[in-house]
Design a protein around this motif. Sequence first.
Motif, PDB file in Angstrom:
ATOM      1  N   VAL A  78     -18.356  21.350 -25.076  1.00  0.00           N
ATOM      2  CA  VAL A  78     -18.779  22.747 -25.229  1.00  0.00           C
ATOM      3  C   VAL A  78     -17.695  23.628 -24.614  1.00  0.00           C
ATOM      4  CG1 VAL A  78     -20.526  24.455 -24.583  1.00  0.00           C
ATOM      5  CG2 VAL A  78     -21.220  22.086 -25.063  1.00  0.00           C
ATOM      6  N   VAL A  79     -17.151  24.536 -25.394  1.00  0.00           N
ATOM      7  CA  VAL A  79     -16.116  25.436 -24.882  1.00  0.00           C
ATOM      8  C   VAL A  79     -16.649  26.168 -23.657  1.00  0.00           C
ATOM      9  CG1 VAL A  79     -14.730  27.492 -25.386  1.00  0.00           C
ATOM     10  CG2 VAL A  79     -14.969  25.691 -27.112  1.00  0.00           C
ATOM     11  N   GLY A  80     -15.851  26.159 -22.585  1.00  0.00           N
ATOM     12  CA  GLY A  80     -16.231  26.805 -21.334  1.00  0.00           C
ATOM     13  C   GLY A  80     -16.880  25.865 -20.336  1.00  0.00           C
ATOM     14  N   HIS A  81     -17.286  24.678 -20.789  1.00  0.00           N
ATOM     15  CA  HIS A  81     -17.921  23.715 -19.870  1.00  0.00           C
ATOM     16  C   HIS A  81     -16.899  23.248 -18.834  1.00  0.00           C
ATOM     17  CE1 HIS A  81     -20.438  20.509 -18.350  1.00  0.00           C
ATOM     18  NE2 HIS A  81     -19.464  19.645 -18.577  1.00  0.00           N
ATOM     19  N   ARG A  82     -17.269  23.342 -17.566  1.00  0.00           N
ATOM     20  CA  ARG A  82     -16.428  22.852 -16.475  1.00  0.00           C
ATOM     21  C   ARG A  82     -16.899  21.455 -16.107  1.00  0.00           C
ATOM     22  NH1 ARG A  82     -13.215  26.638 -14.209  1.00  0.00           N
ATOM     23  NH2 ARG A  82     -13.633  28.797 -14.788  1.00  0.00           N
ATOM     24  N   PHE A  83     -15.935  20.549 -15.930  1.00  0.00           N
ATOM     25  CA  PHE A  83     -16.277  19.169 -15.614  1.00  0.00           C
ATOM     26  C   PHE A  83     -15.208  18.562 -14.721  1.00  0.00           C
ATOM     27  CE2 PHE A  83     -13.611  18.990 -19.336  1.00  0.00           C
ATOM     28  CZ  PHE A  83     -12.908  17.801 -19.259  1.00  0.00           C
ATOM     29  N   ASN A  84     -15.525  17.406 -14.175  1.00  0.00           N
ATOM     30  CA  ASN A  84     -14.583  16.669 -13.339  1.00  0.00           C
ATOM     31  C   ASN A  84     -14.279  15.326 -13.968  1.00  0.00           C
ATOM     32  OD1 ASN A  84     -16.432  17.964 -10.683  1.00  0.00           O
ATOM     33  ND2 ASN A  84     -14.291  18.461 -10.985  1.00  0.00           N
ATOM     34  N   LEU A  85     -13.048  14.906 -13.795  1.00  0.00           N
ATOM     35  CA  LEU A  85     -12.639  13.539 -14.087  1.00  0.00           C
ATOM     36  C   LEU A  85     -12.360  12.914 -12.725  1.00  0.00           C
ATOM     37  CD1 LEU A  85     -10.173  14.147 -17.047  1.00  0.00           C
ATOM     38  CD2 LEU A  85     -12.401  13.025 -17.186  1.00  0.00           C
ATOM     39  N   ARG A  86     -12.972  11.763 -12.460  1.00  0.00           N
ATOM     40  CA  ARG A  86     -12.822  11.108 -11.159  1.00  0.00           C
ATOM     41  C   ARG A  86     -12.050   9.818 -11.326  1.00  0.00           C
ATOM     42  NH1 ARG A  86     -17.300  13.622 -11.919  1.00  0.00           N
ATOM     43  NH2 ARG A  86     -18.535  11.901 -12.726  1.00  0.00           N
ATOM     44  N   GLY A  87     -10.851   9.779 -10.731  1.00  0.00           N
ATOM     45  CA  GLY A  87      -9.979   8.629 -10.867  1.00  0.00           C
ATOM     46  C   GLY A  87     -10.329   7.495  -9.927  1.00  0.00           C
ATOM     47  N   ALA A  88      -9.948   6.302 -10.316  1.00  0.00           N
ATOM     48  CA  ALA A  88     -10.184   5.111  -9.500  1.00  0.00           C
ATOM     49  C   ALA A  88      -9.467   5.224  -8.150  1.00  0.00           C
ATOM     50  CB  ALA A  88      -9.717   3.869 -10.254  1.00  0.00           C
ATOM     51  N   TRP A  89      -8.410   6.044  -8.074  1.00  0.00           N
ATOM     52  CA  TRP A  89      -7.655   6.216  -6.833  1.00  0.00           C
ATOM     53  C   TRP A  89      -8.378   7.146  -5.851  1.00  0.00           C
ATOM     54  CZ3 TRP A  89      -6.840   9.241 -11.048  1.00  0.00           C
ATOM     55  CH2 TRP A  89      -6.721  10.607 -10.842  1.00  0.00           C
ATOM     56  N   GLY A  90      -9.507   7.725  -6.287  1.00  0.00           N
ATOM     57  CA  GLY A  90     -10.276   8.607  -5.417  1.00  0.00           C
ATOM     58  C   GLY A  90     -10.027  10.082  -5.661  1.00  0.00           C
ATOM     59  N   GLY A  91      -9.079  10.393  -6.537  1.00  0.00           N
ATOM     60  CA  GLY A  91      -8.782  11.789  -6.836  1.00  0.00           C
ATOM     61  C   GLY A  91      -9.745  12.376  -7.844  1.00  0.00           C
ATOM     62  N   VAL A  92      -9.871  13.703  -7.809  1.00  0.00           N
ATOM     63  CA  VAL A  92     -10.751  14.417  -8.728  1.00  0.00           C
ATOM     64  C   VAL A  92      -9.943  15.487  -9.452  1.00  0.00           C
ATOM     65  CG1 VAL A  92     -12.797  15.881  -8.944  1.00  0.00           C
ATOM     66  CG2 VAL A  92     -12.770  14.030  -7.264  1.00  0.00           C
ATOM     67  N   LEU A  93     -10.058  15.509 -10.763  1.00  0.00           N
ATOM     68  CA  LEU A  93      -9.423  16.524 -11.584  1.00  0.00           C
ATOM     69  C   LEU A  93     -10.474  17.555 -11.972  1.00  0.00           C
ATOM     70  CD1 LEU A  93      -7.513  14.071 -13.899  1.00  0.00           C
ATOM     71  CD2 LEU A  93      -6.500  15.468 -12.112  1.00  0.00           C
ATOM     72  N   ASP A  94     -10.142  18.823 -11.802  1.00  0.00           N
ATOM     73  CA  ASP A  94     -11.027  19.910 -12.210  1.00  0.00           C
ATOM     74  C   ASP A  94     -10.611  20.342 -13.608  1.00  0.00           C
ATOM     75  OD1 ASP A  94     -12.529  20.139  -9.793  1.00  0.00           O
ATOM     76  OD2 ASP A  94     -10.768  21.062  -8.885  1.00  0.00           O
ATOM     77  N   CYS A  95     -11.559  20.350 -14.526  1.00  0.00           N
ATOM     78  CA  CYS A  95     -11.258  20.607 -15.925  1.00  0.00           C
ATOM     79  C   CYS A  95     -12.209  21.634 -16.523  1.00  0.00           C
ATOM     80  CB  CYS A  95     -11.372  19.303 -16.723  1.00  0.00           C
ATOM     81  SG  CYS A  95     -10.427  17.923 -16.033  1.00  0.00           S
TER      82      CYS A  95
END
Length: 143
Positions: free
Chosen positions: A46-63
Amino acid sequence: MTETLTKTRTVAIEREMPHPPEKLWRALTQPHLIAEWLMSNDFAPVVGHRFNLRGAWGGVLDCEVLIVEPGERLSYTWNYAHDDRAYNLNSVVTLTLTPTAKGTHLRMEQSGFLPDQMQAFNGARQGWQGFLEKLDTLSATLD
Protein backbone atom coordinates in the motif's frame (compact mmCIF):
# COMPACT_ATOMS: atom_id res chain seq x y z
CA MET A 1 27.71 31.13 -3.57
CA THR A 2 28.88 27.75 -4.83
CA GLU A 3 26.46 24.85 -4.87
CA THR A 4 27.93 21.38 -4.51
CA LEU A 5 26.09 18.59 -6.25
CA THR A 6 26.49 15.17 -4.71
CA LYS A 7 26.24 12.38 -7.22
CA THR A 8 24.76 9.19 -5.94
CA ARG A 9 25.39 5.67 -7.17
CA THR A 10 22.91 2.96 -8.05
CA VAL A 11 23.12 -0.82 -7.83
CA ALA A 12 21.19 -2.37 -10.72
CA ILE A 13 20.81 -6.11 -11.23
CA GLU A 14 18.81 -7.69 -14.01
CA ARG A 15 17.80 -11.34 -14.19
CA GLU A 16 15.65 -13.51 -16.38
CA MET A 17 13.56 -15.79 -14.17
CA PRO A 18 11.56 -18.78 -15.45
CA HIS A 19 8.45 -17.76 -13.50
CA PRO A 20 5.41 -15.71 -14.54
CA PRO A 21 5.21 -12.18 -13.13
CA GLU A 22 2.28 -13.20 -10.91
CA LYS A 23 4.45 -15.67 -8.96
CA LEU A 24 7.25 -13.15 -8.50
CA TRP A 25 4.75 -10.47 -7.48
CA ARG A 26 3.41 -12.72 -4.73
CA ALA A 27 6.94 -13.35 -3.45
CA LEU A 28 7.70 -9.60 -3.57
CA THR A 29 4.56 -8.52 -1.71
CA GLN A 30 3.44 -11.19 0.76
CA PRO A 31 5.20 -10.72 4.14
CA HIS A 32 5.68 -14.43 4.90
CA LEU A 33 7.26 -14.93 1.46
CA ILE A 34 9.41 -11.78 1.73
CA ALA A 35 10.75 -13.21 5.01
CA GLU A 36 11.93 -16.31 3.14
CA TRP A 37 14.01 -14.53 0.50
CA LEU A 38 14.80 -11.12 2.00
CA MET A 39 14.15 -10.37 5.68
CA SER A 40 11.46 -10.55 8.33
CA ASN A 41 9.06 -7.65 7.89
CA ASP A 42 5.68 -6.03 8.39
CA PHE A 43 5.22 -5.12 4.73
CA ALA A 44 1.90 -4.26 3.08
CA PRO A 45 1.63 -3.38 -0.64
CA VAL A 46 0.00 0.00 0.00
CA VAL A 47 1.55 3.31 -1.05
CA GLY A 48 2.54 5.23 2.08
CA HIS A 49 2.72 2.13 4.29
CA ARG A 50 5.71 2.33 6.64
CA PHE A 51 7.38 -0.96 7.49
CA ASN A 52 10.58 -2.46 8.82
CA LEU A 53 12.90 -5.06 7.40
CA ARG A 54 14.77 -6.86 10.18
CA GLY A 55 18.09 -8.41 9.22
CA ALA A 56 19.62 -11.55 10.68
CA TRP A 57 22.55 -9.35 11.81
CA GLY A 58 20.18 -7.50 14.18
CA GLY A 59 19.83 -4.36 12.09
CA VAL A 60 16.52 -2.74 11.22
CA LEU A 61 15.75 -0.92 7.98
CA ASP A 62 13.05 1.75 8.02
CA CYS A 63 11.03 1.66 4.82
CA GLU A 64 8.03 3.26 3.15
CA VAL A 65 6.15 2.00 0.10
CA LEU A 66 6.41 4.51 -2.75
CA ILE A 67 4.96 2.72 -5.79
CA VAL A 68 2.68 -0.31 -6.19
CA GLU A 69 1.81 -1.29 -9.75
CA PRO A 70 0.56 -4.88 -9.32
CA GLY A 71 2.52 -7.39 -11.34
CA GLU A 72 4.76 -4.67 -12.78
CA ARG A 73 6.60 -2.39 -10.36
CA LEU A 74 7.22 -2.03 -6.64
CA SER A 75 9.30 0.69 -5.01
CA TYR A 76 10.11 1.52 -1.40
CA THR A 77 12.61 3.45 0.65
CA TRP A 78 15.43 1.47 2.24
CA ASN A 79 16.84 3.51 5.10
CA TYR A 80 19.36 2.49 7.71
CA ALA A 81 20.31 4.90 10.50
CA HIS A 82 23.83 4.54 11.89
CA ASP A 83 26.18 6.78 13.88
CA ASP A 84 28.88 6.38 11.21
CA ARG A 85 27.87 8.42 8.13
CA ALA A 86 29.40 5.79 5.84
CA TYR A 87 26.75 3.32 7.04
CA ASN A 88 23.84 5.77 7.37
CA LEU A 89 21.88 4.93 4.22
CA ASN A 90 18.89 6.64 2.63
CA SER A 91 18.07 4.80 -0.57
CA VAL A 92 15.23 3.61 -2.76
CA VAL A 93 14.67 0.06 -4.03
CA THR A 94 12.67 -0.41 -7.22
CA LEU A 95 11.73 -3.82 -8.59
CA THR A 96 10.39 -3.95 -12.14
CA LEU A 97 8.81 -7.05 -13.70
CA THR A 98 8.54 -7.47 -17.46
CA PRO A 99 6.91 -10.60 -18.94
CA THR A 100 9.06 -12.53 -21.41
CA ALA A 101 8.55 -15.64 -23.54
CA LYS A 102 10.37 -17.71 -20.91
CA GLY A 103 9.07 -16.08 -17.73
CA THR A 104 9.93 -12.66 -16.33
CA HIS A 105 12.74 -10.15 -16.68
CA LEU A 106 13.37 -8.73 -13.20
CA ARG A 107 15.25 -5.48 -12.71
CA MET A 108 16.24 -4.52 -9.17
CA GLU A 109 17.60 -1.05 -8.66
CA GLN A 110 18.78 0.43 -5.36
CA SER A 111 19.63 4.11 -5.71
CA GLY A 112 20.98 6.74 -3.35
CA PHE A 113 24.48 5.59 -2.34
CA LEU A 114 26.71 8.57 -1.59
CA PRO A 115 30.32 8.64 -2.86
CA ASP A 116 31.73 7.84 0.61
CA GLN A 117 29.45 4.81 1.02
CA MET A 118 31.51 2.35 -1.02
CA GLN A 119 31.25 -0.40 1.59
CA ALA A 120 27.44 -0.13 1.63
CA PHE A 121 27.37 0.07 -2.18
CA ASN A 122 29.54 -3.03 -2.60
CA GLY A 123 27.60 -4.82 0.13
CA ALA A 124 24.34 -4.11 -1.71
CA ARG A 125 25.78 -5.38 -5.01
CA GLN A 126 26.76 -8.64 -3.35
CA GLY A 127 23.72 -8.88 -1.06
CA TRP A 128 21.14 -8.40 -3.81
CA GLN A 129 22.71 -11.21 -5.85
CA GLY A 130 22.02 -13.57 -2.95
CA PHE A 131 18.55 -12.17 -2.27
CA LEU A 132 17.52 -12.58 -5.91
CA GLU A 133 18.88 -16.13 -5.99
CA LYS A 134 16.67 -16.93 -2.99
CA LEU A 135 13.72 -15.17 -4.68
CA ASP A 136 14.20 -17.35 -7.77
CA THR A 137 14.41 -20.54 -5.68
CA LEU A 138 11.35 -19.60 -3.62
CA SER A 139 9.29 -18.64 -6.68
CA ALA A 140 9.92 -22.08 -8.18
CA THR A 141 8.06 -23.62 -5.21
CA LEU A 142 4.93 -21.44 -5.51
CA ASP A 143 1.75 -22.71 -7.15
